[in-house]
Design a protein around this motif. Structure first.
Motif, PDB file in Angstrom:
ATOM      1  N   HIS A  53     103.436 -29.459  20.248  1.00  0.00           N
ATOM      2  CA  HIS A  53     102.175 -29.675  20.940  1.00  0.00           C
ATOM      3  C   HIS A  53     101.024 -28.773  20.468  1.00  0.00           C
ATOM      4  N   ILE A  54     101.278 -27.467  20.319  1.00  0.00           N
ATOM      5  CA  ILE A  54     100.179 -26.559  19.972  1.00  0.00           C
ATOM      6  C   ILE A  54      99.819 -26.664  18.486  1.00  0.00           C
ATOM      7  N   ALA A  55     100.773 -26.457  17.601  1.00  0.00           N
ATOM      8  CA  ALA A  55     100.490 -26.582  16.167  1.00  0.00           C
ATOM      9  C   ALA A  55     100.099 -28.009  15.811  1.00  0.00           C
ATOM     10  N   ASP A  56     100.732 -28.985  16.461  1.00  0.00           N
ATOM     11  CA  ASP A  56     100.405 -30.386  16.213  1.00  0.00           C
ATOM     12  C   ASP A  56      98.937 -30.655  16.523  1.00  0.00           C
ATOM     13  N   SER A  57      98.396 -29.987  17.526  1.00  0.00           N
ATOM     14  CA  SER A  57      96.974 -30.113  17.858  1.00  0.00           C
ATOM     15  C   SER A  57      96.115 -29.279  16.913  1.00  0.00           C
ATOM     16  N   ALA A  58      96.531 -28.038  16.676  1.00  0.00           N
ATOM     17  CA  ALA A  58      95.738 -27.104  15.869  1.00  0.00           C
ATOM     18  C   ALA A  58      95.537 -27.582  14.439  1.00  0.00           C
ATOM     19  N   GLN A  59      96.485 -28.334  13.893  1.00  0.00           N
ATOM     20  CA  GLN A  59      96.363 -28.776  12.501  1.00  0.00           C
ATOM     21  C   GLN A  59      95.129 -29.636  12.263  1.00  0.00           C
ATOM     22  N   LEU A  60      94.607 -30.254  13.307  1.00  0.00           N
ATOM     23  CA  LEU A  60      93.417 -31.089  13.149  1.00  0.00           C
ATOM     24  C   LEU A  60      92.207 -30.280  12.688  1.00  0.00           C
ATOM     25  N   LEU A  61      92.197 -28.995  13.003  1.00  0.00           N
ATOM     26  CA  LEU A  61      91.076 -28.145  12.597  1.00  0.00           C
ATOM     27  C   LEU A  61      90.957 -28.047  11.078  1.00  0.00           C
ATOM     28  N   ASP A  62      92.037 -28.281  10.363  1.00  0.00           N
ATOM     29  CA  ASP A  62      92.012 -28.190   8.901  1.00  0.00           C
ATOM     30  C   ASP A  62      91.131 -29.261   8.264  1.00  0.00           C
ATOM     31  N   TYR A  63      90.807 -30.303   9.017  1.00  0.00           N
ATOM     32  CA  TYR A  63      90.006 -31.405   8.476  1.00  0.00           C
ATOM     33  C   TYR A  63      88.544 -31.347   8.928  1.00  0.00           C
ATOM     34  N   VAL A  64      88.224 -30.383   9.773  1.00  0.00           N
ATOM     35  CA  VAL A  64      86.912 -30.360  10.431  1.00  0.00           C
ATOM     36  C   VAL A  64      85.944 -29.436   9.704  1.00  0.00           C
ATOM     37  N   PRO A  65      84.742 -29.915   9.387  1.00  0.00           N
ATOM     38  CA  PRO A  65      83.739 -29.047   8.755  1.00  0.00           C
ATOM     39  C   PRO A  65      83.366 -27.864   9.644  1.00  0.00           C
ATOM     40  N   ARG A  66      83.009 -26.763   9.037  1.00  0.00           N
ATOM     41  CA  ARG A  66      82.651 -25.547   9.776  1.00  0.00           C
ATOM     42  C   ARG A  66      81.495 -25.768  10.742  1.00  0.00           C
ATOM     43  N   GLU A  67      80.568 -26.645  10.366  1.00  0.00           N
ATOM     44  CA  GLU A  67      79.372 -26.832  11.184  1.00  0.00           C
ATOM     45  C   GLU A  67      79.609 -27.704  12.417  1.00  0.00           C
ATOM     46  N   THR A  68      80.810 -28.216  12.574  1.00  0.00           N
ATOM     47  CA  THR A  68      81.123 -29.047  13.741  1.00  0.00           C
ATOM     48  C   THR A  68      80.974 -28.247  15.026  1.00  0.00           C
ATOM     49  N   THR A  69      80.373 -28.846  16.041  1.00  0.00           N
ATOM     50  CA  THR A  69      80.252 -28.166  17.332  1.00  0.00           C
ATOM     51  C   THR A  69      80.611 -29.062  18.511  1.00  0.00           C
ATOM     52  N   SER A  70      80.704 -30.373  18.305  1.00  0.00           N
ATOM     53  CA  SER A  70      81.008 -31.268  19.429  1.00  0.00           C
ATOM     54  C   SER A  70      82.247 -32.099  19.132  1.00  0.00           C
ATOM     55  N   TRP A  71      83.091 -32.257  20.155  1.00  0.00           N
ATOM     56  CA  TRP A  71      84.392 -32.903  19.984  1.00  0.00           C
ATOM     57  C   TRP A  71      84.675 -33.750  21.217  1.00  0.00           C
ATOM     58  N   LEU A  72      85.104 -34.973  21.010  1.00  0.00           N
ATOM     59  CA  LEU A  72      85.469 -35.879  22.094  1.00  0.00           C
ATOM     60  C   LEU A  72      86.941 -36.236  21.947  1.00  0.00           C
ATOM     61  N   ASP A  73      87.754 -35.888  22.959  1.00  0.00           N
ATOM     62  CA  ASP A  73      89.185 -36.175  22.915  1.00  0.00           C
ATOM     63  C   ASP A  73      89.518 -37.243  23.946  1.00  0.00           C
ATOM     64  N   LEU A  74      90.090 -38.327  23.492  1.00  0.00           N
ATOM     65  CA  LEU A  74      90.334 -39.490  24.340  1.00  0.00           C
ATOM     66  C   LEU A  74      91.765 -39.506  24.874  1.00  0.00           C
ATOM     67  N   GLY A  75      91.911 -39.790  26.162  1.00  0.00           N
ATOM     68  CA  GLY A  75      93.247 -39.838  26.755  1.00  0.00           C
ATOM     69  C   GLY A  75      93.975 -38.521  26.620  1.00  0.00           C
ATOM     70  N   THR A  76      93.324 -37.452  27.013  1.00  0.00           N
ATOM     71  CA  THR A  76      93.812 -36.090  26.763  1.00  0.00           C
ATOM     72  C   THR A  76      95.176 -35.807  27.385  1.00  0.00           C
ATOM     73  N   GLY A  77      95.460 -36.402  28.519  1.00  0.00           N
ATOM     74  CA  GLY A  77      96.760 -36.177  29.149  1.00  0.00           C
ATOM     75  C   GLY A  77      96.957 -34.740  29.578  1.00  0.00           C
ATOM     76  N   ALA A  78      97.951 -34.073  28.991  1.00  0.00           N
ATOM     77  CA  ALA A  78      98.248 -32.682  29.327  1.00  0.00           C
ATOM     78  C   ALA A  78      97.343 -31.694  28.593  1.00  0.00           C
ATOM     79  N   GLY A  79      96.456 -32.215  27.739  1.00  0.00           N
ATOM     80  CA  GLY A  79      95.518 -31.332  27.044  1.00  0.00           C
ATOM     81  C   GLY A  79      95.665 -31.295  25.545  1.00  0.00           C
ATOM     82  N   PHE A  80      96.402 -32.271  24.998  1.00  0.00           N
ATOM     83  CA  PHE A  80      96.643 -32.279  23.551  1.00  0.00           C
ATOM     84  C   PHE A  80      96.001 -33.489  22.890  1.00  0.00           C
ATOM     85  N   PRO A  81      95.181 -33.267  21.877  1.00  0.00           N
ATOM     86  CA  PRO A  81      94.860 -31.965  21.294  1.00  0.00           C
ATOM     87  C   PRO A  81      93.659 -31.242  21.914  1.00  0.00           C
TER      88      PRO A  81
END
Length: 209
Positions: A53-81
């Motif tokens: 759950h934690i690393a599985d979520s955190a790995q998404l950051l590897d694809y995100v540009p540094r200048e990103t500031t807004s994120w929309l997570d759909l169907g978050t459930g327990a909070g992942f990602p």
């Protein structure tokens, strides 16, 4: 490929500071306690929670540009990602969309306890959330890819990055997209599961309609 809890925790630690890691530790303690009251995650996965759950979520950051500031997570459930991202990047505007009341209560409690002041919870169906452009759209087990894109496209611009962990179905779901969208997405290998993929892409201006 990450193998085991120690490697998973080290993977996450390499992508955030000590304060964020402490927030994640607290999040896991809260998650374990809440899981005795409602089934947030499968009880069997608690022993591998960093990897599953934690690393599985955190790995998404590897694809995100540094200048990103807004994120929309759909169907978050327990909070992942989404909640993990908010804990690791507390300065970002992270919005968690979840329609189930008890999950919304849990997400709200967790965000407040972790002092994530820029993390907001939309406790409603995605169709009822006001449209606005965002930097990243993520979803984990939310809906089949064509339906997901149809529902969330109004939040997307040509600069929006879509990050969609899809497990074993990733390549097949991309292959089944309409021809006009197939070139917008590709599949990356998950770092936490040899059989899982992450659908990654951007929908160009001409593909937005």
């Amino acid at each position: 490929m990450i193998s085991g809890e120690e490697e998973a925790r080290a993977f996450v630690a390499a992508r955030c500071d000590g304060a964020a890691l402490a927030r994640l530790e607290r999040l896991l303690a809260m998650l374990a306690a809440e899981n005795t009251r409602q089934n947030l995650i499968a009880a069997a996965s608690l022993s591998s929670v960093w990897q599953r759950h934690i690393a599985d979520s955190a790995q998404l950051l590897d694809y995100v540009p540094r200048e990103t500031t807004s994120w929309l997570d759909l169907g978050t459930g327990a909070g992942f990602p989404g909640l993990v991202i908010a804990a690791m990047r507390p300065g970002w505007d992270v919005t968690l969309v979840e329609s189930r009341r008890r999950r919304v209560e849990w997400l709200t409690e967790a965000a407040e306890a972790l002092e994530l002041s820029t993390c907001s919870i939309e406790g409603r169906r995605l169709e009822d959330v006001a449209a606005r452009p965002v930097g990243v759209i993520s979803a984990r087990a939310f809906a089949p890819l064509p339906k997901l894109i149809k529902l969330a496209r109004r939040f997307s611009t040509s600069d929006t990055l879509w990050l969609l962990p899809k497990g074993r179905s990733a390549a097949q779901e991309v292959a089944e997209l309409p021809k006009s969208l197939k070139t917008a997405f590709h599949v990356e290998q998950s770092a936490t599961d040899a059989d899982s993929g992450i659908v990654v892409g951007r929908i160009a201006e001409g593909q937005q309609r």
